[in-house]
Write a protein that holds these residues in place. Sequence first.
Motif, PDB file in Angstrom:
ATOM      1  N   THR A  86      32.073  49.308  37.370  1.00 55.22           N
ATOM      2  CA  THR A  86      32.827  50.546  37.176  1.00 55.22           C
ATOM      3  C   THR A  86      32.779  51.052  35.741  1.00 55.22           C
ATOM      4  N   ASP A  94      44.584  45.416  33.505  1.00 51.36           N
ATOM      5  CA  ASP A  94      44.053  46.547  34.259  1.00 51.36           C
ATOM      6  C   ASP A  94      43.680  47.692  33.319  1.00 51.36           C
ATOM      7  N   TYR A 113      37.371  61.040  41.281  1.00 49.96           N
ATOM      8  CA  TYR A 113      38.778  61.268  40.928  1.00 49.96           C
ATOM      9  C   TYR A 113      38.942  62.519  40.064  1.00 49.96           C
ATOM     10  N   PHE A 116      43.995  52.000  37.211  1.00 49.53           N
ATOM     11  CA  PHE A 116      43.169  51.255  38.153  1.00 49.53           C
ATOM     12  C   PHE A 116      43.111  49.779  37.760  1.00 49.53           C
ATOM     13  N   THR A 174      38.230  46.685  38.582  1.00 43.73           N
ATOM     14  CA  THR A 174      37.234  46.731  39.656  1.00 43.73           C
ATOM     15  C   THR A 174      37.186  48.092  40.328  1.00 43.73           C
ATOM     16  N   GLY A 175      38.166  48.951  40.007  1.00 43.62           N
ATOM     17  CA  GLY A 175      38.222  50.283  40.603  1.00 43.62           C
ATOM     18  C   GLY A 175      39.199  50.397  41.745  1.00 43.62           C
ATOM     19  N   SER A 176      39.838  49.315  42.122  1.00 41.02           N
ATOM     20  CA  SER A 176      40.823  49.348  43.203  1.00 41.02           C
ATOM     21  C   SER A 176      42.196  49.729  42.658  1.00 41.02           C
ATOM     22  N   ASN A 177      43.153  49.857  43.575  1.00 40.44           N
ATOM     23  CA  ASN A 177      44.556  50.124  43.212  1.00 40.44           C
ATOM     24  C   ASN A 177      44.727  51.401  42.402  1.00 40.44           C
ATOM     25  N   ALA A 178      44.044  52.446  42.804  1.00 43.36           N
ATOM     26  CA  ALA A 178      44.160  53.729  42.107  1.00 43.36           C
ATOM     27  C   ALA A 178      45.583  54.253  42.217  1.00 43.36           C
ATOM     28  N   SER A 179      46.129  54.699  41.082  1.00 39.08           N
ATOM     29  CA  SER A 179      47.492  55.224  41.069  1.00 39.08           C
ATOM     30  C   SER A 179      47.683  56.086  39.827  1.00 39.08           C
TER      31      SER A 179
END
Length: 481
Positions: A336, A360, A399, A410, A413-418
């Motif tokens: 990422t 993160d 995004y 994030f 790794t690019g997960s948990n976008a918020s």
Amino acid sequence: MTRHLRTLACLTACAGFVVGFGACGGAGSRETGTAGTTGSAGDTGAAGTTGSAGTSGGGRGGATAGATGRSGTTGTGGAIVAPANLFTTLLGKSQTDVDSKVTTAVNRFFGIGTNEPTTPTAASGYRCYYELPQDSSMAFIWAADSDDVRSEGMSYGMMIAVQMNLQPQFDRLWKFSKTYMQYASTSSITAWRGYFKWQGMVNRASTTSWTVTFNDQTGPAPDGDEYFAAALYLAHKRWGSAGATNYKQEADTIATAMLHNAATTSDGRGPIISATQSMPVFYPQGGSANFTDPSYHLPAFYELFAANGPSADATKWRQVASTSRGFFVTSANATTGLHPDYATFAGAPTTAAANDGHNDFGYDAWRVVMNMAVDYVWGSGDSREKTQIEKLHTFFNAYQSTGNVTQCLFAVTGSNASGGGSTALTATLAAGSLVSTTANRSTYVNNLWLVGQQSGQYRYYQECVYLLGLLNVAGKFNQTF
């Protein structure tokens, strides 16, 4: 807009991590709202002897080729060239419109001609700069969300002021910083002589005389000290040092202290730049000196220190710059390109306290892409920085919305976008377009043009970082004048 809570200057965590030595401040919040309308980008990035334009140039691209290209993989020693005004070269905006946008946003931040109150007001307004009523020769940058003053904001304010030729504002911020925040050369805390207390308060109970308080034990945030030194060297280059303030001498004091202050074993305090790692520590005391923050790595500034500071330290500063360029790669996720807020010296994501989330991609990490872009444009031409910026532009393609990012926080790794939108991240990603040649590079510039300037309670961090990014993209973030 979405509200986000964040530790002040990411340093609150050290209260429990400094293995019994000292403590840091409380929690504050930063909202990710919309960015301002002005700012100015660097105007001098140094090209290498064989700089190449490529199919889309070194500016923020898309289909339009950059007019000046970029330096080779090293770029050092090349001629200084003016960086592109990407709003004009990529979006077709007139220079008049760009100048107006920049001036408006900067004037809002400093309260120049805006009729905003001269007393800090949290709920509304753009203004972050305020002068002491009992002594208008001193001023501070105020964080409305946490009602405090930080070395980060003070040094950012000085950097914005020198780039925009606002010497009175620069001098007032510097006088406040030197008077209330800097550890004296005679301080009993010898390891931090010349450094700056990262956080303090201005009590405004009296309308005619405000009380400034910085705790005697409060330590430095390395990025603040780095920005102080860089802003002072640039002030010397812009205005000279023959006036009331010897800018170069003040900058030399800070730069020398960052490299040479000796650690004290009795209290665990040490220097900002690790002698063994050749990189800035997260916080120079106890266990917090055993890891770093990727956004504190500012190789463009280290080259500035090497070129303008004490000549005996030039080789060391260039080593620190080289280390940081490599660290931009080792601390980024390989897929990422996202950096964590905090990282080990080997580059692995880490935390200051259990479950604090700083392993993160968060508020601090937003700045890394701009740090890489400034270094590249100012002369490094390091191809690794270009590669990392383009990874980030590729990742954030999913995004982007009109005038902002859709998410800003994030896992690496690019997960948990918020997190929703962020004017600050919108600006730093646009600064990356000075280097990136990805197909979507003009989208980032256009989003910065469209995003609204942050106002209200959460304006401090968003506006500061937004303005730095805006200065870069508008071609007004200079290393020479």
